[in-house]
Design a protein around this motif. Structure first.
Motif, PDB file in Angstrom:
ATOM      1  N   LEU A   7       0.879  -1.052  -0.086  1.00  0.00           N
ATOM      2  CA  LEU A   7       0.018   0.011  -0.165  1.00  0.00           C
ATOM      3  C   LEU A   7       0.927   1.096  -0.044  1.00  0.00           C
ATOM      4  O   LEU A   7       1.129   1.752   0.982  1.00  0.00           O
ATOM      5  N   THR A   8       1.411   1.680  -1.112  1.00  0.00           N
ATOM      6  CA  THR A   8       2.257   2.655  -1.427  1.00  0.00           C
ATOM      7  C   THR A   8       1.211   4.042  -1.228  1.00  0.00           C
ATOM      8  O   THR A   8       0.142   3.788  -1.328  1.00  0.00           O
ATOM      9  N   PRO A   9       1.860   5.325  -1.014  1.00  0.00           N
ATOM     10  CA  PRO A   9       0.872   6.508  -0.816  1.00  0.00           C
ATOM     11  C   PRO A   9      -0.076   6.662  -2.064  1.00  0.00           C
ATOM     12  O   PRO A   9      -1.098   6.953  -2.047  1.00  0.00           O
ATOM     13  N   GLY A  10       0.609   6.284  -3.245  1.00  0.00           N
ATOM     14  CA  GLY A  10      -0.281   6.386  -4.536  1.00  0.00           C
ATOM     15  C   GLY A  10      -1.389   5.456  -4.309  1.00  0.00           C
ATOM     16  O   GLY A  10      -2.615   5.921  -4.733  1.00  0.00           O
ATOM     17  N   ARG A  11      -1.289   4.346  -3.883  1.00  0.00           N
ATOM     18  CA  ARG A  11      -2.216   3.347  -3.952  1.00  0.00           C
ATOM     19  C   ARG A  11      -3.333   3.591  -2.808  1.00  0.00           C
ATOM     20  O   ARG A  11      -4.377   3.317  -2.923  1.00  0.00           O
ATOM     21  N   LEU A  12      -2.758   4.196  -1.558  1.00  0.00           N
ATOM     22  CA  LEU A  12      -3.574   4.670  -0.639  1.00  0.00           C
ATOM     23  C   LEU A  12      -4.550   5.719  -0.906  1.00  0.00           C
ATOM     24  O   LEU A  12      -5.888   5.836  -0.581  1.00  0.00           O
ATOM     25  N   ILE A  13      -4.212   6.589  -1.719  1.00  0.00           N
ATOM     26  CA  ILE A  13      -4.839   7.701  -2.405  1.00  0.00           C
ATOM     27  C   ILE A  13      -6.054   7.268  -3.322  1.00  0.00           C
ATOM     28  O   ILE A  13      -7.145   7.661  -3.096  1.00  0.00           O
ATOM     29  N   ALA A  14      -5.799   6.121  -4.044  1.00  0.00           N
ATOM     30  CA  ALA A  14      -6.605   5.624  -5.099  1.00  0.00           C
ATOM     31  C   ALA A  14      -7.693   5.076  -4.259  1.00  0.00           C
ATOM     32  O   ALA A  14      -8.974   5.258  -4.375  1.00  0.00           O
ATOM     33  N   LEU A  15      -7.309   4.296  -3.303  1.00  0.00           N
ATOM     34  CA  LEU A  15      -8.462   3.528  -2.281  1.00  0.00           C
ATOM     35  C   LEU A  15      -9.182   4.546  -1.604  1.00  0.00           C
ATOM     36  O   LEU A  15     -10.302   4.419  -1.492  1.00  0.00           O
TER      37      LEU A  15
END
Length: 433
Positions: A7-15
């Motif tokens: 769960l990278t920052p980019g993926r957390l933002i997407a979620l």
């Protein structure tokens, strides 16, 4: 533990964006949100919620006709959350609650706003929230002066608040009903200029606004700010001239300027785009595709990306350095600009092809206009959104979602990874052109 690492920052933002969209969908399906006698399906609610959070403006149902005051408030909150960014709003709530902002939250805001480092992120969020409060406060007062002349006090207040939030966050949604948008106000100079002002400042980006306030001199501004201001001016002027030239008798100069401004990812319209010529629609498509600037409430490939592409092509053709204002652009910035452009073109081309297959009754330019509008989170339409098939509407939902996250965020999630090996291969040329 493995899931945490993935769960990278980019993926957390997407979620985070996906979570807000689903929450908004659920709230919009509540009986208290829907006007009596109106039907809002799950797909309609999902499309509306996605469009609001992604600050796009495309709709399958009319907000004013379909939703109650409660439903409209939910849409306004979704627009505000989507415009500022889920991570920025989250950090803002933490600050108001007096809680400490940790490294994880700082890295999320850094990623969401394309900030260069985690340093000064908390100060940046405070500045963003203060700027939003000031711009929306002034916009609401000016809009109220217009609406109080046509509506009662509370109705005018509600229209002013919603319209201001929608304009500053470049959403382009209205609650007047009847699918009329701002067409009844096409000759109202105050409303037109106020809306344009909110759109422009919302699309400049908070970095640029802060830089201008602090430096107060164009010469002292950062290169990023100079490029954004230059490109914004060029696109506004050239867009106005090209739209007026394309439509001639069909639009006024005020309408051409408003359309040029709105095409920069805002989505408001004072003239019907279904009556525009092919040339006029193509001009709008180009403006929409470029969009606003990084760190703003708008979408598109961004003004700085377009500037970098043009300067890079010019420097390659003339064998000069790639840069401007006596500054050279780093190679990684140039590479990212080309990756963003390629990803954006690929997505738009693929979605246009799919919708043309599923809805062949609509013309190519109409479909392309709709897809670019969705990708660039603009919200302008030739009037075919509600008549598209469920599959095509679902494609637009995904397109809006990707467009709001931004090609750069998508790229950092999958493309820009650290090298896994130190192996280097021998160089060999290929023929180009």
């Amino acid at each position: 533990m493995l899931l945490k690492k993935k769960l990278t920052p980019g993926r957390l933002i997407a979620l985070g964006f996906a979570g807000v969209i689903l929450l908004g969908t659920g709230l919009l399906l509540l009986p208290i949100s829907i006007n009596e006698g109106q039907t809002v399906t799950f797909l309609d609610a999902l499309f509306t919620s996605t469009s609001a959070v992604c600050v796009t403006g495309l709709l399958t149902v009319d907000l004013g006709d379909s939703f109650t005051i409660f439903g409209r408030v939910i849409v306004a909150l979704l627009i505000q959350t989507g415009g500022l960014g889920v991570s920025s709003v989250g950090v803002g709530i933490m600050l108001l609650a007096g809680k400490r902002v940790g490294l994880k939250e700082r890295s999320l805001v850094k990623e969401a706003m394309n900030h260069t480092s985690s340093k000064g992120v908390v100060r940046l969020v405070k500045t963003v929230l203060l700027m939003t409060l000031i711009f929306e406060g002034v916009g609401m007062i000016l809009n109220f002066i217009v609406f109080i002349q046509r509506y009662g006090f509370w109705e005018a207040l509600g229209y002013s608040a919603f319209h201001t939030v929608s304009a500053f966050n470049n959403a382009g949604m209205d609650i007047f009903g009847g699918g009329q948008n701002l067409i009844p106000f096409q000759d109202d100079i105050l409303l037109n200029l106020t809306t344009c002002g909110l759109i422009i400042f919302g699309g400049l980006g908070f970095f640029v606004i802060r830089d201008v306030i602090e430096k107060r001199s164009f010469r002292k501004l950062a290169l990023h700010s100079k490029v954004v201001l230059l490109m914004t001016g060029i696109l506004l002027v050239s867009g106005t001239l090209l739209i007026k030239l394309s439509e001639r008798e069909n639009i006024t100069w005020l309408g051409a300027f408003f359309s040029s401004t709105s095409a920069r990812t805002a989505g408001f319209s004072t003239f019907s785009f279904s009556a525009f010529s092919t040339a006029g629609l193509f001009v709008m498509i180009m403006l929409m595709f470029i969009g606003a600037s990084p760190g703003s409430t708008g979408g598109g490939i961004k003004t700085t990306t377009m500037f970098t592409l043009c300067k890079s092509a010019y420097s390659a053709a003339t064998n000069r350095y790639c840069g401007a204002f006596k500054r050279k652009l780093p190679q990684d910035v140039i590479s990212k600009a080309f990756i963003i452009a390629i990803l954006a073109c690929t997505l738009v081309a693929l979605d246009t092809l799919l919708i043309c297959l599923f809805d062949p009754q609509f013309g190519f330019v109409q479909v392309l206009f709709e897809v670019v509008s969705g990708f660039a989170t603009v919200g302008l339409s030739t009037g075919i959104t509600a008549d598209l098939s469920a599959v095509s509407q679902s494609i637009l939902i995904i397109t809006m979602y990707i467009g709001r996250l931004g090609p750069l965020t998508i790229a950092t999630m999958w493309v820009f990874r650290k090298a896994q090996s130190n192996v280097r291969y021998a160089e060999e040329s290929i023929t180009i052109g």
